[in-house]
Design an enzyme around this catalytic site. Structure first.
Site, PDB file in Angstrom:
ATOM      1  N   HIS A   1      -2.382   5.062   6.704  1.00 42.24           N
ATOM      2  CA  HIS A   1      -1.038   5.632   6.797  1.00 42.24           C
ATOM      3  C   HIS A   1      -1.090   7.090   6.359  1.00 42.24           C
ATOM      4  CE1 HIS A   1       0.262   1.466   6.999  1.00 42.24           C
ATOM      5  NE2 HIS A   1      -0.141   1.225   5.766  1.00 42.24           N
TER       6      HIS A   1
ATOM      7  N   CYS B   1       0.826  -1.216   0.000  1.00 36.85           N
ATOM      8  CA  CYS B   1       0.000   0.000   0.000  1.00 36.85           C
ATOM      9  C   CYS B   1       0.856   1.261   0.000  1.00 36.85           C
ATOM     10  CB  CYS B   1      -0.944  -0.017   1.198  1.00 36.85           C
ATOM     11  SG  CYS B   1      -0.154  -0.373   2.780  1.00 36.85           S
TER      12      CYS B   1
END
Length: 339
Positions: free
Chosen positions: A220, A140
């Site tokens: 994140h 990711c």
């Protein structure tokens, strides 16, 4: 119409299966796992064909009233390609089976580049994956790095990039099992693994990353300092980012001030699981000072690789030779809209 198997029906596997079912040029042949709990039972409710990875799993599934179509080998026999979404290192062990059965396969970013010899990001190297036997969709964080830096590289703005990653501690649904609280844990090595991982897709990138694990689970966040090749305006940088259909510009002054508010927006949009397939980049936070560019964005660790995986299927099977055509088709089916 290509038949696609999904091995591992967890955070990524269930999303990949759902995305496959939205396409008109591929079909989900079945999902395979060892679990028999609520996760695979939800797959049963969706009328997926269920396969068991081991004999013990067959017995356990049947004891829970789950109809089992067969084992992993039987699933591979009726499939054109397999996507392995099992936990880190298990997929690497499965590679020997896929090679023995002569089936194309896609791994996820938890595995090493050397496991497949090719790493994939749709906007960076789609053409190099056409008709090959195996690839690995990068993680990711690495996917987000490649999307943003590739956009700057396309515009001939990118000289070098240095990024700091604030990483979620664990997946949301596992927060009762692990993670951290009242602390932050820096990765010991600089660069952290994401920079070298991005270079496995594009060796020309001059990129260094550092990462810190923080006590939250939603997403994140990245902060980037980029050295520019030439003097450019903020509007020119924004135009470069907008050449990627998978970077979504957001604004701090519209109330999108945190990862939880961004998540809420995507839930309100009706995305399955509230998924954000795009990089959410703050356009009103972005600054250009001389030959330096500063920007920040949020990454949905559970969703960003899903469109990349669909594009990787098309590349490996030769369903689509043109990267942009595949990207736009995937975007349309997943509801990803151009800014």
């Amino acid at each position: 119409m290509k038949k696609i198997a999904v091995v591992g029906y967890g955070v990524i596997g269930k999303r990949v299966a759902n995305a496959i079912n939205l396409q008109d040029d591929m079909k989900l042949s079945g999902v395979c796992d060892i679990i028999s709990d609520w996760r695979i039972q939800n797959a049963v409710r969706k009328n997926y064909n269920i396969y068991a990875a081991t004999q013990d799993a067959v017995d356990k599934m049947k004891s829970e009233g789950i109809s089992v179509e067969g084992d992993l080998i039987e699933l591979l026999k009726m499939s054109d390609l397999v996507i392995d979404c099992t936990p880190k290192k298990i997929a690497a062990q499965n590679v020997a089976i896929y090679k023995e059965k002569n089936i194309k396969f896609i791994l996820q970013g938890g595995e090493k580049h050397e496991t497949t010899g090719h790493s994939f990001s749709a906007e960076s190297n789609y053409e190099s994956a056409i008709n090959i036997n195996a690839t690995r969709v990068v993680s990711c964080n690495t996917t987000s790095i490649l999307r943003t830096l590739t956009a700057l590289k396309r515009a001939n703005f990118l000289e070098s990039a240095r990024g700091t990653l604030l990483r979620r501690a664990t997946d949301p649904w596992e927060s009762h099992l692990g993670g951290i609280m009242n602390t932050m844990v820096p990765e010991k090595d600089i660069p952290s693994h994401q920079g070298p991982d991005a270079k496995s897709v594009d060796p020309e990138l001059d990129v260094v990353t550092a990462a810190v694990k923080i006590p939250e689970t939603l997403s994140h966040m990245h902060y980037w300092n980029v050295k520019l090749k030439k003097k450019v305006s903020k509007d020119e940088v924004l135009d470069a980012f907008k050449t990627s259909t998978r970077i979504k510009m957001i604004r701090y002054d519209q109330g999108l001030v945190s990862n939880n508010t961004i998540k809420e927006m995507f839930l309100d949009m009706g995305r399955p699981w509230g998924d954000m397939y795009e990089v959410a980049l703050w356009e009103d936070m972005l600054k250009v000072q001389g030959d330096e560019l500063f920007y920040a964005y949020v990454v949905d660790n559970q969703a960003i690789v899903i469109p990349e995986t669909i594009d990787a299927i098309r590349a490996l099977t030769g369903l689509e030779k043109n990267a942009q055509d595949s990207i736009l088709k995937t975007n349309r089916t997943l509801g990803v809209l151009q800014n």
